[in-house]
Design a protein around this motif. Structure first.
Motif, short mmCIF file in Angstrom:
data_model
loop_
_atom_site.label_atom_id
_atom_site.label_comp_id
_atom_site.label_asym_id
_atom_site.label_seq_id
_atom_site.Cartn_x
_atom_site.Cartn_y
_atom_site.Cartn_z
N ALA A 5 -7.97 -62.89 -44.30
CA ALA A 5 -7.35 -61.59 -44.55
C ALA A 5 -6.84 -61.51 -45.98
O ALA A 5 -6.99 -60.49 -46.67
CB ALA A 5 -6.22 -61.34 -43.56
N ALA A 6 -6.24 -62.61 -46.45
CA ALA A 6 -5.74 -62.64 -47.83
C ALA A 6 -6.89 -62.57 -48.82
O ALA A 6 -6.81 -61.88 -49.86
CB ALA A 6 -4.92 -63.92 -48.05
N ALA A 7 -7.98 -63.28 -48.54
CA ALA A 7 -9.14 -63.26 -49.43
C ALA A 7 -9.72 -61.85 -49.54
O ALA A 7 -10.13 -61.42 -50.62
CB ALA A 7 -10.20 -64.24 -48.92
N ASN A 26 -12.44 -62.13 -34.93
CA ASN A 26 -13.19 -63.23 -34.35
C ASN A 26 -13.62 -64.28 -35.38
O ASN A 26 -14.28 -65.24 -35.03
CB ASN A 26 -14.44 -62.70 -33.65
CG ASN A 26 -14.08 -61.81 -32.47
OD1 ASN A 26 -13.14 -62.11 -31.74
ND2 ASN A 26 -14.78 -60.72 -32.33
N LEU A 27 -13.23 -64.10 -36.64
CA LEU A 27 -13.67 -65.02 -37.70
C LEU A 27 -12.49 -65.60 -38.44
O LEU A 27 -11.46 -64.95 -38.61
CB LEU A 27 -14.57 -64.29 -38.71
CG LEU A 27 -15.91 -63.74 -38.22
CD1 LEU A 27 -16.62 -63.04 -39.37
CD2 LEU A 27 -16.78 -64.84 -37.65
N ASN A 28 -12.68 -66.85 -38.91
CA ASN A 28 -11.74 -67.39 -39.87
C ASN A 28 -12.43 -67.49 -41.22
O ASN A 28 -13.61 -67.15 -41.36
CB ASN A 28 -11.19 -68.74 -39.41
CG ASN A 28 -12.30 -69.78 -39.23
OD1 ASN A 28 -13.24 -69.84 -40.01
ND2 ASN A 28 -12.17 -70.60 -38.18
N TYR A 29 -11.70 -67.97 -42.23
CA TYR A 29 -12.24 -67.97 -43.59
C TYR A 29 -13.51 -68.81 -43.71
O TYR A 29 -14.51 -68.36 -44.29
CB TYR A 29 -11.19 -68.49 -44.57
CG TYR A 29 -11.66 -68.52 -45.99
CD1 TYR A 29 -11.70 -67.36 -46.75
CD2 TYR A 29 -12.08 -69.71 -46.58
CE1 TYR A 29 -12.15 -67.37 -48.07
CE2 TYR A 29 -12.51 -69.74 -47.90
CZ TYR A 29 -12.56 -68.57 -48.63
OH TYR A 29 -13.02 -68.59 -49.92
N SER A 30 -13.50 -70.02 -43.16
CA SER A 30 -14.68 -70.91 -43.27
C SER A 30 -15.89 -70.28 -42.61
O SER A 30 -17.01 -70.32 -43.15
CB SER A 30 -14.37 -72.27 -42.64
OG SER A 30 -13.33 -72.92 -43.32
N GLN A 31 -15.67 -69.69 -41.43
CA GLN A 31 -16.78 -69.04 -40.74
C GLN A 31 -17.31 -67.86 -41.56
O GLN A 31 -18.52 -67.66 -41.68
CB GLN A 31 -16.32 -68.57 -39.36
CG GLN A 31 -16.04 -69.70 -38.38
CD GLN A 31 -15.38 -69.20 -37.11
OE1 GLN A 31 -14.70 -68.17 -37.11
NE2 GLN A 31 -15.56 -69.95 -36.02
N ALA A 32 -16.39 -67.07 -42.11
CA ALA A 32 -16.79 -65.90 -42.88
C ALA A 32 -17.63 -66.30 -44.10
O ALA A 32 -18.64 -65.66 -44.42
CB ALA A 32 -15.56 -65.12 -43.32
N VAL A 48 -4.38 -70.36 -39.85
CA VAL A 48 -4.24 -70.35 -41.31
C VAL A 48 -5.50 -69.79 -41.96
O VAL A 48 -5.44 -68.96 -42.89
CB VAL A 48 -3.94 -71.77 -41.84
CG1 VAL A 48 -4.09 -71.81 -43.36
CG2 VAL A 48 -2.54 -72.19 -41.43
N GLU A 49 -6.66 -70.23 -41.47
CA GLU A 49 -7.91 -69.73 -42.05
C GLU A 49 -8.11 -68.25 -41.74
O GLU A 49 -8.70 -67.52 -42.54
CB GLU A 49 -9.09 -70.56 -41.53
CG GLU A 49 -9.11 -71.97 -42.08
CD GLU A 49 -10.52 -72.51 -42.25
OE1 GLU A 49 -11.48 -71.73 -42.11
OE2 GLU A 49 -10.66 -73.70 -42.53
#
Length: 297
Positions: free
Chosen positions: A34-36, A95-101, A28-29
C-alpha cells in the motif's frame, strides 16, 4: 518444571511463534505494498511537474531514490493503484502482499486476475510463485514466438505469391511478343514465296522466248518478259515499302514506350528518324527522277 514444559502448557510453541512471525511479515508486506502504491502515485505526480532533465537530480536530492527504484514504484502504482486516484487510503489489493505484487508484474495485467485465481497464490511460497510466474512467462514468450513465426510465414507466402504473379505477367508478355514475331516471320515467308513464284514465271518466259523462232512469238514473249520483269520489281518494291512502313511504325511504338522513363533516348532516336527522312527526301537522285505523268527533271 522446565521452560519447555511451561511453554507447552501455555500454548507457546516454536510452530506458533513461526506462524506469528509469518503473519506479521505478511501484514508488513501488505502495508509495504500500500505504501509503495502511494509513493509511486506521488512520484508520478512529481515527474509530471518537473522539466525535462530535472527528474534524476530531483530523485537524488529530494528522496534519495535511484531512477530504477523510482520506475519500479511508479509501475507498481500504475499496475495496482492507478484506478484508485480518488482514494489515497484504498488498499490496492487485499489478496496480495508486496513480494507477490512485484513477482506478478511478470504477468500481463489483463491476465493477472485470472492467474491469481487459477494458481491460488495465497497458499504458495515466494519461491513457488516465482517459479509459476516464470513458467507462465515462458509460455507467453513461446506463444508470441509461434505467432511471430506464423506472421512471418504468411508474409513470406504473400511475397512468394506476388513474385509468382510478377513472373507470370512477364511470361505472358514474352509469349505475346513471341507470337508477334512468328506472325512477322510468316509475313516475310509469304512475301518471299510470292517473289519466288514470280521469278519462276520469269524463268519460264525466258525459256519460252529462247525456244520461239517466229518474230511474232518473239515479240509476244519479249512483251511478256518485260511485263513479268516489271511485275517482279513492283512486287519487290511493294514488299520493301510494306516492311519500311512497318519498321517506321515499330520504331515509333518503341520510342513512345520508353519516352516516359528515358526521354533522352526518345529524343535522340526520334531526331535520327527525322534526319533520315529529310536526307531521303532531299536526295537529288530521288527528286530528279521522272514524276508520274511528267518528264524527267
Amino acid at each position: 518444571m522446565t521452560d519447555t514444559v511451561t511453554d507447552v502448557i501455555s500454548g507457546r510453541t516454536t510452530q506458533v511463534i513461526a506462524a506469528e512471525i509469518n503473519l506479521i511479515k505478511y501484514q508488513v508486506e501488505r502495508i509495504y505494498l500500500a505504501a509503495a502504491v502511494e509513493i509511486g502515485r506521488r512520484l508520478t505526480e512529481a515527474k509530471a511537474l518537473l522539466k525535462y532533465g530535472e527528474w534524476g537530480k530531483w530523485l537524488e536530492e529530494s528522496v534519495d531514490f535511484s531512477q530504477s527504484r523510482a520506475n519500479k514504484l511508479m509501475r507498481i502504482f500504475k499496475e495496482y493503484g492507478a484506478e484508485q486516484l480518488t482514494s489515497s487510503n484504498s488498499d490496492p489489493d487485499p489478496n496480495l502482499n508486496y513480494s507477490q505484487a512485484v513477482l506478478l508484474l511478470g504477468i500481463p495485467k489483463e491476465e493477472r486476475a485470472q492467474f491469481i485465481i487459477d494458481m491460488d497464490i495465497e497458499g504458495m511460497t515466494k519461491q513457488e510463485l516465482r517459479q509459476a510466474v516464470n513458467e507462465r512467462t515462458q509460455t507467453l514468450h513461446e506463444k508470441d514466438r509461434v505467432l511471430q513465426e506464423k506472421d512471418q510465414a504468411l508474409q513470406e507466402n504473400a511475397d512468394l505469391q506476388k513474385t509468382v504473379e510478377d513472373q507470370s505477367g512477364i511470361i505472358t508478355e514474352l509469349t505475346t511478343e513471341l507470337a508477334n514475331l512468328k506472325v512477322q516471320l510468316e509475313n516475310v515467308k509469304t512475301s518471299k514465296a510470292e517473289l519466288d513464284k514470280t521469278a519462276r514465271q520469269l524463268k519460264d518466259s525466258l525459256e519460252s522466248l529462247q525456244q520461239s523462232s517466229s518474230a511474232k512469238g518473239y515479240e509476244r514473249m519479249k512483251t511478256n518478259f518485260i511485263n513479268t520483269a516489271l511485275k517482279v520489281r513492283a512486287n519487290h518494291i511493294a514488299f520493301l515499302c510494306e516492311n519500311l512502313d512497318k519498321t517506321i511504325k515499330d520504331v515509333k511504338q518503341e520510342l513512345l514506350k520508353i519516352a516516359p522513363n528515358d526521354k533522352e533516348t526518345y529524343i535522340t532516336y526520334k531526331n535520327k528518324v527525322y534526319d533520315l527522312l529529310n536526307v531521303w527526301l532531299k536526295d537529288e537522285t530521288w527528286s530528279g527522277q521522272a514524276r508520274p505523268g511528267g518528264d524527267a527533271q
